[in-house]
Enzyme design. Sequence first.
Site, PDB file in Angstrom:
ATOM      1  N   ARG A  52       0.800  -1.210   0.000  1.00  0.00           N
ATOM      2  CA  ARG A  52       0.000   0.000   0.000  1.00  0.00           C
ATOM      3  C   ARG A  52       0.836   1.265   0.000  1.00  0.00           C
ATOM      4  O   ARG A  52       0.633   2.167  -0.803  1.00  0.00           O
ATOM      5  CB  ARG A  52      -0.824   0.036   1.279  1.00  0.00           C
ATOM      6  N   ARG A 102      11.457   2.232   3.452  1.00  0.00           N
ATOM      7  CA  ARG A 102      10.800   1.533   4.540  1.00  0.00           C
ATOM      8  C   ARG A 102      11.760   0.454   5.010  1.00  0.00           C
ATOM      9  O   ARG A 102      12.400  -0.197   4.194  1.00  0.00           O
ATOM     10  CB  ARG A 102       9.497   0.908   4.083  1.00  0.00           C
TER      11      ARG A 102
END
Lengths: 311, 144
Positions: A52, A102
């Site tokens: 996402r 991330r």
Amino acid sequence: MSKHLIEPNDLSNEEILKLIEVGKEIQVNPKKYNQLCSGKILASLFFEPSTRTKFSFDAAMIRLGGHIIGFADANTSSAKKGESLADTIRVMNFYSDIIVMRHPKEGAPKLASEYSNVPIINAGDGGHNHPTQTLTDLLTISKYKKTLENHTIALVGDLKYGRTVHSLIKTLAKFNSKKFILVSPDELKLPSFIIDYLKVNYPEIEIAEARYLEDVIEEVDIIYMTRIQKERFFNEGDYIKLKNSFLLNKEKMKKAKKDAIVMHPLPRVNEISYEIDDDPRCVYFDQSNQGVFIRMALITKMLEVGDYASC
Amino acid sequence: MRLVNSIENGIVIDHITAGKGMIVFNELKLKDVCNTIVLLMGIPSKHLNKKDILKIEGDFKLDPKVLGLIDTNIIVNYIEDNKVIKKEHVSVPDKVSDIIKCDNPRCISHTDDYAKPIFTLMKQNGELEYQCSYCEEITKIKFK
Ligand SMILES: [Zn+2]
């Protein structure tokens, strides 16, 4: 501001409000923005998968006319071979104009920022920080409630481990919230250090706790739901009992204000009944959509183009 | 005083709270050095009921921050030619690096050699609590 966005506190209130303004303007006038980053490269380094968030950044950069390179999980990267993050970042500096990363390890983006000449955006480091989720939430609130100030906000579900909730609370507090109502099972209460932080720094903000959302829903402007994960419970029985008492459904929504909004960072599991998806007060899908616009605004800020061009 | 001055050149770590002499010995990693070391334990003391003393003969690079983490009663005497040339009271350091490790197993400092966290003192009544500059989690100081 600092050149990087590692934690929500890297941005001042003024900077946040400007990002929100640009995020809204992009929706009104997308043509003005669709070539701003042409020729620019965004490196998207996902050392742990998060589809996402990755898609949201990718879509943001593509809508600005820019390009993306990178990887979607560490198995395809040199980190797997034991390369230090510092070396990866030094090399990616040659290939890109901005880096989104991330990482499963907490503090990794801060380490990366120490070795980077191009701006780094933290797209989540373990359970630590996730500043663009907070910005997404703020843009959504501003869009539907016109202002970030003076709201009564109910935070529902896992308030203990959900760090996005912690960061949202701290940031909203800076914008003169009226009241926070904490609705969670005993096992998942907001940590006391955050309540203490609010009491010390923002004594004028009211803080209340409730066991059930239906007891307080009438006075709430923003209902912020979070995912309750099964792994947080010792036994399945406790989890099943709880998951039903925290379900938001049509019955409960009847008592909510006409202009209240329901938010959720998604993915949802069992917290929100599908039967209320069409209720105009439920804005959680548009919230994901707003995530792309605020990321577009952030990228233009960090690359100093468009509204952020220095003349 | 005879005990304190009985080395020619070196360091005397004095007024160690009784029982902590061995901790100081271990944390300074003195078993790995070639200096002559004397550890005296349970010595009667005016200020403390009993104290430990540790003497290190010869050249030794002492990091007083390590001592500050263990015991703030400690006074370090630097000896040259049988004379005390400097006395130093140790205190709890505001910032430390190297000498402690982050308690948070998910912290980047455990898996990346480039990550050298700086720890900032957050709380010092009772246990010492330090915050990691990378993950921002609290590490409590305890010595065995
Ligand atoms: Zn750490």
